[in-house]
Write a protein that holds these residues in place. Structure first.
Motif, mmCIF file in Angstrom:
data_model
loop_
_atom_site.group_PDB
_atom_site.id
_atom_site.type_symbol
_atom_site.label_atom_id
_atom_site.label_comp_id
_atom_site.label_asym_id
_atom_site.label_seq_id
_atom_site.Cartn_x
_atom_site.Cartn_y
_atom_site.Cartn_z
ATOM 1 N N ASN A 136 0.842 -1.194 0.000
ATOM 2 C CA ASN A 136 0.000 0.000 0.000
ATOM 3 C C ASN A 136 0.880 1.248 0.000
ATOM 4 N N TYR A 137 1.267 1.648 -1.188
ATOM 5 C CA TYR A 137 2.048 2.868 -1.358
ATOM 6 C C TYR A 137 1.114 4.076 -1.287
ATOM 7 N N ILE A 138 0.642 4.375 -0.094
ATOM 8 C CA ILE A 138 -0.293 5.494 0.067
ATOM 9 C C ILE A 138 0.395 6.687 0.730
ATOM 10 N N GLN A 139 1.694 6.814 0.423
ATOM 11 C CA GLN A 139 2.461 7.917 0.996
ATOM 12 C C GLN A 139 1.921 9.283 0.560
ATOM 13 N N ASP A 140 1.261 9.354 -0.595
ATOM 14 C CA ASP A 140 0.715 10.638 -1.050
ATOM 15 C C ASP A 140 -0.310 11.182 -0.054
ATOM 16 N N ALA A 141 -1.286 10.349 0.289
ATOM 17 C CA ALA A 141 -2.317 10.798 1.231
ATOM 18 C C ALA A 141 -1.757 10.926 2.646
ATOM 19 N N ALA A 142 -0.791 10.066 3.003
ATOM 20 C CA ALA A 142 -0.176 10.171 4.326
ATOM 21 C C ALA A 142 0.518 11.524 4.484
ATOM 22 N N ALA A 220 -2.506 7.236 14.119
ATOM 23 C CA ALA A 220 -3.078 5.938 14.471
ATOM 24 C C ALA A 220 -2.830 4.919 13.363
ATOM 25 N N GLU A 221 -1.610 4.423 13.261
ATOM 26 C CA GLU A 221 -1.335 3.388 12.268
ATOM 27 C C GLU A 221 -1.977 2.067 12.660
ATOM 28 N N ARG A 222 -2.230 1.884 13.954
ATOM 29 C CA ARG A 222 -2.853 0.658 14.474
ATOM 30 C C ARG A 222 -4.153 0.975 15.199
ATOM 31 N N ALA A 236 -6.460 12.627 16.633
ATOM 32 C CA ALA A 236 -5.809 11.501 15.969
ATOM 33 C C ALA A 236 -5.934 11.648 14.461
ATOM 34 N N ILE A 237 -4.982 11.046 13.772
ATOM 35 C CA ILE A 237 -4.992 10.965 12.310
ATOM 36 C C ILE A 237 -5.059 9.488 11.947
ATOM 37 N N GLY A 238 -6.037 9.115 11.130
ATOM 38 C CA GLY A 238 -6.234 7.720 10.783
ATOM 39 C C GLY A 238 -5.375 7.262 9.623
ATOM 40 N N ASN A 239 -5.365 5.949 9.421
ATOM 41 C CA ASN A 239 -4.540 5.340 8.392
ATOM 42 C C ASN A 239 -5.285 4.185 7.728
ATOM 43 N N VAL A 240 -5.295 4.147 6.409
ATOM 44 C CA VAL A 240 -5.837 3.085 5.567
ATOM 45 C C VAL A 240 -7.364 3.130 5.459
ATOM 46 N N ILE A 241 -8.063 3.280 6.590
ATOM 47 C CA ILE A 241 -9.521 3.362 6.563
ATOM 48 C C ILE A 241 -9.975 4.650 7.248
ATOM 49 N N ASP A 242 -11.216 5.032 6.997
ATOM 50 C CA ASP A 242 -11.793 6.231 7.602
ATOM 51 C C ASP A 242 -12.614 5.823 8.818
ATOM 52 N N THR A 243 -12.158 6.200 9.983
ATOM 53 C CA THR A 243 -12.852 5.831 11.225
ATOM 54 C C THR A 243 -13.507 7.032 11.899
ATOM 55 N N GLN A 244 -13.659 8.132 11.167
ATOM 56 C CA GLN A 244 -14.186 9.322 11.830
ATOM 57 C C GLN A 244 -15.590 9.123 12.367
ATOM 58 N N SER A 245 -16.388 8.300 11.708
ATOM 59 C CA SER A 245 -17.737 8.071 12.202
ATOM 60 C C SER A 245 -17.721 7.414 13.574
ATOM 61 N N ASP A 246 -16.646 6.680 13.877
ATOM 62 C CA ASP A 246 -16.502 6.060 15.193
ATOM 63 C C ASP A 246 -15.902 7.019 16.217
ATOM 64 N N GLU A 249 -15.206 13.314 17.203
ATOM 65 C CA GLU A 249 -14.546 14.465 17.805
ATOM 66 C C GLU A 249 -13.046 14.244 17.965
ATOM 67 N N THR A 250 -12.545 13.171 17.381
ATOM 68 C CA THR A 250 -11.144 12.792 17.605
ATOM 69 C C THR A 250 -10.347 12.680 16.309
ATOM 70 N N VAL A 251 -10.859 11.918 15.331
ATOM 71 C CA VAL A 251 -10.117 11.678 14.088
ATOM 72 C C VAL A 251 -10.344 12.844 13.134
ATOM 73 N N VAL A 252 -9.277 13.587 12.891
ATOM 74 C CA VAL A 252 -9.358 14.779 12.055
ATOM 75 C C VAL A 252 -9.359 14.413 10.573
ATOM 76 N N ALA A 253 -8.444 13.531 10.202
ATOM 77 C CA ALA A 253 -8.280 13.154 8.798
ATOM 78 C C ALA A 253 -7.697 11.756 8.730
#
Length: 335
Positions: A136-142, A220-222, A236-246, A249-253
């Protein structure tokens, strides 16, 4: 939960074939679904594997593949499960062999008519033409998520919790750090690896320690890291999936991985009879549709305008090729 492999275990079966366009034929042709198996060392709910699983389920719903899978397969058992799926008539096998590289390639050599598409820290081998690799070469979005994180920290201290310091993780952390530093060169980082792909309690405890040490934004890589951030009232900043709905008030992007471009390319190659050893990592790049920055959701309008302007500029440059995010697979360290 047992690590043993059973064909009927959470087995998805396609019921009909659909008409699809065969690569290179220039006309519509009836294509039988490709019998496909997924082999995963963690639950399919885990971030990384969930994206592979989602793409496979989507392809099955289109009638392109007939999909079954096994999860929680130990590295020591991985080769056996590969053989059983190959013997069961699967012609495309997907998974992740980071802890079983040599054994997996030995199995692939015994089944030259089966296409293997495997997450790997190593490159393809022309001598093993039916074994292709991806990551998963997702360094662009990271990188873009790092810009946002750099604008949101008040303490100039960001904590980063990863699974293992392998290239697949390192490159995302390094890209995130580079983006954060472009936005805020005064940031210091706390970096730690928990030695597991799925241990939310350990990740949470590691994050708690970083918060105690001054971090007010966590990468939050894990799984488990965002829980700690939520409990302590930091971001927190999420990785791979979008967890903001969970964590509204915490996961910004979050940097999102879309596995569909990778899998769809492999399916087309199998259909056309052109599948061969290749590095499918490029299909995770932003300009291939393999990664994107998740919508800000509840944080829309709360991220400083300067950061969002820089994100927009860099994203446009990434898409045009004017800016390239560095792929740095070296293990990141604390400041």
């Amino acid at each position: 939960m047992s690590n043993k492999f059973f064909l009927n275990r959470r087995h998805f079966m396609a019921t009909t074939a659909v008409t699809s366009l065969m690569l290179g034929t220039g006309r519509a042709a009836a294509a039988e679904p490709i019998k496909t198996a997924g082999i995963y060392t963690v639950p399919v709910e885990q971030q990384w594997v969930s994206r592979i699983h989602k793409a496979a389920v989507t392809a099955q719903e289109r009638g392109e593949i007939e999909y079954s899978f096994s999860e929680n397969v130990s590295n020591t058992d991985y080769a056996r499960v590969m053989r059983e799926y190959a013997e069961a008539g699967n012609t495309l096998i997907i998974g992740e062999v980071f802890g079983a590289e040599q054994e997996a390639r030995e199995v692939a050599a015994d089944y030259p008519d089966v296409a293997f598409l495997m997450g790997s820290s190593f490159k393809e081998d022309a001598a093993l033409p039916n074994f292709a690799v991806f990551d998963n070469y997702i360094q662009d979005a990271a990188y873009l998520s790092g810009i946002i994180a750099g604008s949101m920290t008040s303490s100039d201290n960001i904590g980063m919790v990863g699974g293992f310091p392998i290239p697949e993780v390192n490159r995302l952390m390094n890209a995130f750090m580079a983006g954060a530093l472009e936005m805020n060169p005064d940031i210091e980082f706390q970096v730690s690896f928990i030695g597991s792909w799925f241990d939310p309690p350990k990740a949470k405890e590691t994050a708690f320690a970083m918060i105690e040490n001054g971090a007010d934004v966590l990468y939050a890589e894990r799984f488990g890291v965002s829980d700690a951030a939520q409990e302590k009232g930091v971001l927190a900043i999420g990785n791979v999936i979008d967890t903001q709905s969970d964590y509204p008030e915490t996961v910004v992007a979050s940097a999102i991985w879309n596995f569909e471009p990778t899998l769809d390319t492999a399916i087309a190659a199998v259909q056309a009879g052109t599948f061969t050893a290749a590095d499918y990592g490029v299909y995770s790049f932003m300009n291939k549709g393999g990664t994107e920055l998740a919508p800000l959701g509840t944080f829309e309008g709360k991220v400083p305008a300067a950061a969002m302007e820089l994100v927009a500029t860099r994203q446009a440059e990434i898409m045009s090729g004017a800016f390239t995010v560095n792929v740095n697979d070296d293990e990141p360290t604390s400041s």
